[in-house]
Design a protein around this motif. Structure first.
Motif, mmCIF file in Angstrom:
data_model
loop_
_atom_site.group_PDB
_atom_site.id
_atom_site.type_symbol
_atom_site.label_atom_id
_atom_site.label_comp_id
_atom_site.label_asym_id
_atom_site.label_seq_id
_atom_site.Cartn_x
_atom_site.Cartn_y
_atom_site.Cartn_z
ATOM 1 N N ASN A 92 0.805 -1.220 0.000
ATOM 2 C CA ASN A 92 0.000 0.000 0.000
ATOM 3 C C ASN A 92 0.841 1.275 0.000
ATOM 4 O O ASN A 92 0.314 2.350 -0.276
ATOM 5 N N ALA A 93 2.125 1.162 0.298
ATOM 6 C CA ALA A 93 3.021 2.320 0.240
ATOM 7 C C ALA A 93 3.747 2.414 -1.097
ATOM 8 O O ALA A 93 4.602 3.272 -1.273
ATOM 9 N N GLY A 94 3.407 1.512 -2.039
ATOM 10 C CA GLY A 94 4.037 1.536 -3.348
ATOM 11 C C GLY A 94 5.388 0.859 -3.397
ATOM 12 O O GLY A 94 6.112 0.992 -4.389
ATOM 13 N N ARG A 95 5.760 0.116 -2.357
ATOM 14 C CA ARG A 95 7.046 -0.563 -2.315
ATOM 15 C C ARG A 95 6.907 -2.007 -2.783
ATOM 16 O O ARG A 95 5.855 -2.628 -2.596
ATOM 17 N N ARG A 96 7.964 -2.535 -3.386
ATOM 18 C CA ARG A 96 7.969 -3.950 -3.744
ATOM 19 C C ARG A 96 8.016 -4.805 -2.487
ATOM 20 O O ARG A 96 8.612 -4.429 -1.482
ATOM 21 N N PHE A 97 7.384 -5.975 -2.558
ATOM 22 C CA PHE A 97 7.491 -6.929 -1.457
ATOM 23 C C PHE A 97 8.904 -7.519 -1.453
ATOM 24 O O PHE A 97 9.588 -7.516 -2.478
ATOM 25 N N LYS A 125 -2.585 -5.584 -0.314
ATOM 26 C CA LYS A 125 -2.393 -5.929 -1.724
ATOM 27 C C LYS A 125 -1.825 -7.338 -1.871
ATOM 28 O O LYS A 125 -1.802 -7.896 -2.965
ATOM 29 N N GLY A 126 -1.338 -7.901 -0.776
ATOM 30 C CA GLY A 126 -0.758 -9.240 -0.783
ATOM 31 C C GLY A 126 -0.257 -9.579 0.608
ATOM 32 O O GLY A 126 -0.194 -8.707 1.492
ATOM 33 N N TRP A 127 0.075 -10.851 0.823
ATOM 34 C CA TRP A 127 0.540 -11.305 2.134
ATOM 35 C C TRP A 127 1.829 -12.090 1.964
ATOM 36 O O TRP A 127 2.029 -12.748 0.946
ATOM 37 N N PHE A 128 2.697 -12.036 2.970
ATOM 38 C CA PHE A 128 3.894 -12.868 2.949
ATOM 39 C C PHE A 128 4.262 -13.273 4.367
ATOM 40 O O PHE A 128 3.923 -12.588 5.335
ATOM 41 N N HIS A 129 4.942 -14.415 4.462
ATOM 42 C CA HIS A 129 5.472 -14.902 5.734
ATOM 43 C C HIS A 129 6.979 -14.686 5.727
ATOM 44 O O HIS A 129 7.630 -14.765 4.691
ATOM 45 N N THR A 153 0.030 -7.255 -10.866
ATOM 46 C CA THR A 153 -1.282 -6.643 -10.638
ATOM 47 C C THR A 153 -2.297 -7.164 -11.661
ATOM 48 O O THR A 153 -3.474 -7.333 -11.331
ATOM 49 N N ALA A 154 -1.854 -7.412 -12.887
ATOM 50 C CA ALA A 154 -2.769 -7.945 -13.907
ATOM 51 C C ALA A 154 -3.228 -9.348 -13.547
ATOM 52 O O ALA A 154 -4.402 -9.699 -13.730
ATOM 53 N N GLU A 155 -2.328 -10.180 -13.037
ATOM 54 C CA GLU A 155 -2.702 -11.537 -12.640
ATOM 55 C C GLU A 155 -3.685 -11.513 -11.470
ATOM 56 O O GLU A 155 -4.629 -12.320 -11.428
ATOM 57 N N LEU A 156 -3.481 -10.608 -10.522
ATOM 58 C CA LEU A 156 -4.409 -10.518 -9.390
ATOM 59 C C LEU A 156 -5.769 -9.999 -9.826
ATOM 60 O O LEU A 156 -6.803 -10.428 -9.295
ATOM 61 N N ALA A 157 -5.792 -9.070 -10.796
ATOM 62 C CA ALA A 157 -7.073 -8.575 -11.308
ATOM 63 C C ALA A 157 -7.841 -9.702 -11.994
ATOM 64 O O ALA A 157 -9.061 -9.837 -11.831
ATOM 65 N N LEU A 158 -7.139 -10.535 -12.768
ATOM 66 C CA LEU A 158 -7.779 -11.685 -13.411
ATOM 67 C C LEU A 158 -8.289 -12.660 -12.356
ATOM 68 O O LEU A 158 -9.393 -13.213 -12.498
ATOM 69 N N ARG A 159 -7.520 -12.873 -11.306
ATOM 70 C CA ARG A 159 -7.951 -13.776 -10.236
ATOM 71 C C ARG A 159 -9.240 -13.271 -9.598
ATOM 72 O O ARG A 159 -10.161 -14.057 -9.335
#
Length: 219
Positions: A92-97, A125-129, A153-159
């Protein structure tokens, strides 16, 4: 078992110099020809070939490209490793995971946040451990393979579209028109002698319900 050839050490000026010599011979170029194509002085090419220093990555890439070659990253088996795809999901801050961790889609909410949700933050926008938890989970499901990249982001929109399924049809709001039909027309549709013809009989078979204009009698 055939031993794989060692890759050239591009941190060694002598190796880089001999690589430039090989590239120039591959392309049948003189030092002056190559320097003109790359945009450097011929003395710079001569200095590189005599192990007089290391070029920048950009200059080395231009030298190889001018000779019909290219730089590439390869793994231990000699397979080329491509860059990560453009459009990787960001937080949400525009940073890469974190690149070394696996990112799950936002709908796969971790169990601890299902039990104790946080309503004071925007939707993730996503989760990680972290690595230890990631490895513990991976040990429980050894048949799963790690994804090559984070989702885009395109893959998540399709999902999201696929998970939503087929959406109900919403008909447009009927258009209001100034109707001057005959009284007989209001039984079903405009009759033949009607001068208005705002709702001809054939429209009922061509259009769906709710798509015909709404008639408002003004006279």
């Amino acid at each position: 078992m055939t031993e794989r050839p060692r890759l050239p050490d591009l941190s060694d000026p002598d190796v880089v110099g001999r690589l430039v010599v090989r590239a120039r011979r591959h392309a049948d170029l003189s030092q002056r020809d190559l320097a003109s194509l790359v945009g450097v002085a011929a003395s710079s090419i001569a200095r590189l070939e005599s192990a007089g220093g290391l070029p920048s990555l950009g200059v080395l890439a231009r030298i190889l490209e001018a000779c019909g070659l290219r730089l590439a990253a390869v793994d231990g088996d000699g397979q080329e490793v491509r860059p990560a795809p453009a459009g990787l999901v960001r937080d949400n801050a525009g940073r890469r995971f974190p690149a070394h961790l696996d990112v799950d889609p936002p709908d796969q909410v971790p169990f601890e946040l299902i039990v104790k949700p946080r309503h004071d933050r925007p939707a993730a926008k996503g989760w990680f451990h972290h690595r230890a938890e990631r490895d513990r989970i991976a040990g429980q499901f050894p048949w799963r393979t790690r994804p090559a990249d984070h989702p885009t982001t395109a893959e998540l929109a399709l999902r999201r579209r696929l998970m939503a399924g087929r959406q109900p049809r919403v008909d447009p709001v009927p258009e209001m028109i100034d109707c001057r039909c005959l009284d007989e027309c209001f039984e079903l549709a405009c009759i033949g002698p009607c001068p208005c013809q705002c709702e001809p009989a054939h429209a009922h078979t061509r259009l769906g319900r709710g798509q015909l204009p709404m008639r408002v009698r003004t006279s």
